[in-house]
Each structure stands twice: as structure tokens, then as C-alpha cells.
Motif scaffolding. Sequence first.
Motif, PDB file in Angstrom:
ATOM      1  N   MET A   1       0.820  -1.203   0.000  1.00 19.44           N
ATOM      2  CA  MET A   1       0.000   0.000   0.000  1.00 19.44           C
ATOM      3  C   MET A   1       0.866   1.270   0.000  1.00 19.44           C
ATOM      4  N   LEU A   2       1.950   1.224   0.832  1.00 26.64           N
ATOM      5  CA  LEU A   2       2.834   2.384   0.894  1.00 26.64           C
ATOM      6  C   LEU A   2       3.480   2.669  -0.450  1.00 26.64           C
ATOM      7  N   LYS A   3       3.846   1.601  -1.179  1.00 29.62           N
ATOM      8  CA  LYS A   3       4.458   1.788  -2.500  1.00 29.62           C
ATOM      9  C   LYS A   3       3.472   2.435  -3.465  1.00 29.62           C
ATOM     10  N   LEU A   4       2.196   2.048  -3.353  1.00 24.51           N
ATOM     11  CA  LEU A   4       1.186   2.612  -4.242  1.00 24.51           C
ATOM     12  C   LEU A   4       0.961   4.100  -3.955  1.00 24.51           C
ATOM     13  N   LEU A   5       1.118   4.482  -2.691  1.00 25.75           N
ATOM     14  CA  LEU A   5       0.917   5.882  -2.323  1.00 25.75           C
ATOM     15  C   LEU A   5       2.089   6.774  -2.717  1.00 25.75           C
ATOM     16  N   ARG A   6       3.258   6.176  -2.944  1.00 25.07           N
ATOM     17  CA  ARG A   6       4.447   6.977  -3.259  1.00 25.07           C
ATOM     18  C   ARG A   6       4.294   7.715  -4.574  1.00 25.07           C
ATOM     19  N   PHE A   7       3.703   7.062  -5.564  1.00 25.78           N
ATOM     20  CA  PHE A   7       3.636   7.654  -6.896  1.00 25.78           C
ATOM     21  C   PHE A   7       2.784   8.919  -6.924  1.00 25.78           C
ATOM     22  N   PRO A   8       1.560   8.935  -6.326  1.00 28.16           N
ATOM     23  CA  PRO A   8       0.820  10.202  -6.272  1.00 28.16           C
ATOM     24  C   PRO A   8       1.540  11.283  -5.484  1.00 28.16           C
ATOM     25  N   LEU A   9       2.204  10.886  -4.387  1.00 31.53           N
ATOM     26  CA  LEU A   9       2.926  11.863  -3.583  1.00 31.53           C
ATOM     27  C   LEU A   9       4.092  12.461  -4.347  1.00 31.53           C
ATOM     28  N   LEU A  10       4.819  11.598  -5.074  1.00 32.27           N
ATOM     29  CA  LEU A  10       5.942  12.083  -5.872  1.00 32.27           C
ATOM     30  C   LEU A  10       5.452  13.023  -6.969  1.00 32.27           C
ATOM     31  N   GLY A  11       4.310  12.667  -7.578  1.00 34.93           N
ATOM     32  CA  GLY A  11       3.747  13.531  -8.618  1.00 34.93           C
ATOM     33  C   GLY A  11       3.324  14.877  -8.074  1.00 34.93           C
ATOM     34  N   THR A  12       2.731  14.882  -6.884  1.00 36.70           N
ATOM     35  CA  THR A  12       2.316  16.137  -6.263  1.00 36.70           C
ATOM     36  C   THR A  12       3.516  17.006  -5.918  1.00 36.70           C
ATOM     37  N   ARG A  13       4.563  16.368  -5.362  1.00 37.90           N
ATOM     38  CA  ARG A  13       5.773  17.118  -5.015  1.00 37.90           C
ATOM     39  C   ARG A  13       6.429  17.711  -6.249  1.00 37.90           C
ATOM     40  N   LEU A  14       6.470  16.930  -7.325  1.00 38.43           N
ATOM     41  CA  LEU A  14       7.072  17.418  -8.568  1.00 38.43           C
ATOM     42  C   LEU A  14       6.281  18.602  -9.107  1.00 38.43           C
ATOM     43  N   ALA A  15       4.946  18.498  -9.068  1.00 35.21           N
ATOM     44  CA  ALA A  15       4.103  19.587  -9.563  1.00 35.21           C
ATOM     45  C   ALA A  15       4.322  20.855  -8.742  1.00 35.21           C
ATOM     46  N   LEU A  16       4.440  20.700  -7.429  1.00 30.81           N
ATOM     47  CA  LEU A  16       4.675  21.856  -6.559  1.00 30.81           C
ATOM     48  C   LEU A  16       6.033  22.490  -6.831  1.00 30.81           C
ATOM     49  N   LYS A  17       7.043  21.651  -7.088  1.00 33.27           N
ATOM     50  CA  LYS A  17       8.372  22.177  -7.412  1.00 33.27           C
ATOM     51  C   LYS A  17       8.348  22.953  -8.723  1.00 33.27           C
ATOM     52  N   ILE A  18       7.616  22.436  -9.699  1.00 35.41           N
ATOM     53  CA  ILE A  18       7.531  23.119 -10.997  1.00 35.41           C
ATOM     54  C   ILE A  18       6.845  24.474 -10.840  1.00 35.41           C
ATOM     55  N   VAL A  19       5.754  24.499 -10.070  1.00 40.05           N
ATOM     56  CA  VAL A  19       5.042  25.756  -9.834  1.00 40.05           C
ATOM     57  C   VAL A  19       5.944  26.751  -9.101  1.00 40.05           C
ATOM     58  N   PHE A  20       6.667  26.263  -8.097  1.00 42.66           N
ATOM     59  CA  PHE A  20       7.573  27.134  -7.350  1.00 42.66           C
ATOM     60  C   PHE A  20       8.639  27.716  -8.271  1.00 42.66           C
ATOM     61  N   LEU A  21       9.252  26.877  -9.115  1.00 50.36           N
ATOM     62  CA  LEU A  21      10.287  27.358 -10.031  1.00 50.36           C
ATOM     63  C   LEU A  21       9.709  28.351 -11.035  1.00 50.36           C
ATOM     64  N   TRP A  22       8.499  28.095 -11.494  1.00 52.70           N
ATOM     65  CA  TRP A  22       7.826  28.993 -12.447  1.00 52.70           C
ATOM     66  C   TRP A  22       7.622  30.371 -11.815  1.00 52.70           C
ATOM     67  N   LEU A  23       7.152  30.378 -10.581  1.00 55.11           N
ATOM     68  CA  LEU A  23       6.940  31.648  -9.872  1.00 55.11           C
ATOM     69  C   LEU A  23       8.270  32.338  -9.555  1.00 55.11           C
ATOM     70  N   PHE A  24       9.258  31.545  -9.159  1.00 55.75           N
ATOM     71  CA  PHE A  24      10.562  32.107  -8.802  1.00 55.75           C
ATOM     72  C   PHE A  24      11.233  32.757 -10.005  1.00 55.75           C
TER      73      PHE A  24
END
Length: 228
Positions: free
Chosen positions: A1-24
Motif C-alpha cells: 500500500m505504501l508503495k502505491l501511495l508513493r507515486f501520487p505523492l511524488l507527482g504532487t511534489r514534482l508539480a509543486l516544485k515546478i510551480v515554485f520554479l515557475w513563480l521564482f
Amino acid sequence: MLKLLRFPLLGTRLALKIVFLWLFFGMLGGLIPANTATPYATGTTDVLLVGGKIHYDILLPADPQTRRTLRFTQPAGIPTDHPGVEWFLIGWGAEQFYTSAGTYADVKAGDVLRAITGDNAVLRVDALGELHENAAIRRLSLTHVQYNSLLASISNSFSRDTFGKAQVLDHPGFTQSDRFFHAKGHFSALRTCNVWLGDQLRNAGVRFGVWTPTTWSFGLSLKEHQGV
């Protein structure tokens, strides 16, 4: 179950990093100036910049020169020769998003996604009379040379047919006096409406930020480099 949850979390973190870099980088782009030379002033023409939550429009004075330049929009219904017109509003944006509705509440998630990933560009032109007081309006003074270049750059942004006629969208617009036109280029997260407007100012020789994707970075550039 934990492995299945990693992929959405990684995707969310990546999206947040992209938004942060875009704003920065948008902030940096607003602070780093282009056209650092001081122009030789031979008279000035004032334009107005109107900011909303996510979008800036430019208002051009309805003087004889501007009326002549925009007369090619007259067959589409823009009253360029009407004596009651005091300003011409010009805005650039993503076709599906920009034309979807007059308020942000009516915009669909699919329109936003298409705008971010890439959509055809359109220009909106409207003719306005006397303006009401608006705290979001900023006045920018251009030399005559800069204003001539600005008009030429905006005019060149319209997509035209083989006869040089502006291509009108089959869309009713939002007011009785506005129309949408096909524009050159494509809208995306890297080339937003605010980036396009920054391009027009830089093309005119105005000292302005090199990349202004958001209203915040656009306003920051106005304050930092123009003091308005």
C-alpha cells in the motif's frame, strides 16, 4: 500500500516544485531589465495598463494615429472612427480559456489545462468611452518613437489572410463593441498573456522585465523599472 501511495505523492511534489520554479523565475524575469538605455524623449503618449487577477490588458488612447492603425479591425465591428471612443483595449490570451466566459467562475478545468499545455492565441479588441476610477490602472508614458513601435508590434501580432485582412473568430465577444481575432503564436505556461504584453513593451524599447508570466511579476516589473 505504501508503495502505491508513493507515486501520487511524488507527482504532487514534482508539480509543486515546478510551480515554485515557475513563480521564482517569473519574479527574476520581472526584476532583470531589458532595454536599459534611457530613451531620448521627443514628446510622450500615455498608455494604461489594467490588471486583473491573472491578466493584464493595455489601453491605447483613441488619438488619430491609433485610430488609423486599428482601422483594419473596423470591418469586424470595432468602431475605430466613433467620436465617443476614448480608449482601445487590447488583450492577448489562450483561445479556449479567453473566449470561454466573461467571468472566472465560468471557466472550466479543461480550458485551464489546455491553456497551460498550449493553445492557439487570440487577441481581444474593445472600444471604450470615459473610464471609471480603477485602482488597478497604471499609466505609462512612452516617447513618440516608442509609441510608434508599440503600435507596429501590436498590429503585427494579428494573424491575417493572404490579402492582409485580420481573421475574426466566430464568437460574440463580451460587450457590444468588442471582438476576438486570431493572433500569431501560441499560449502556454511559458508564454502567457502577461509575457506577450511584456514583449510588446520591450519591442517598443521600454525598459521592462525580460519575462513576466504572472500579473505579480508584471506589476513588479512596472514598479521596479518604470516606477508606476
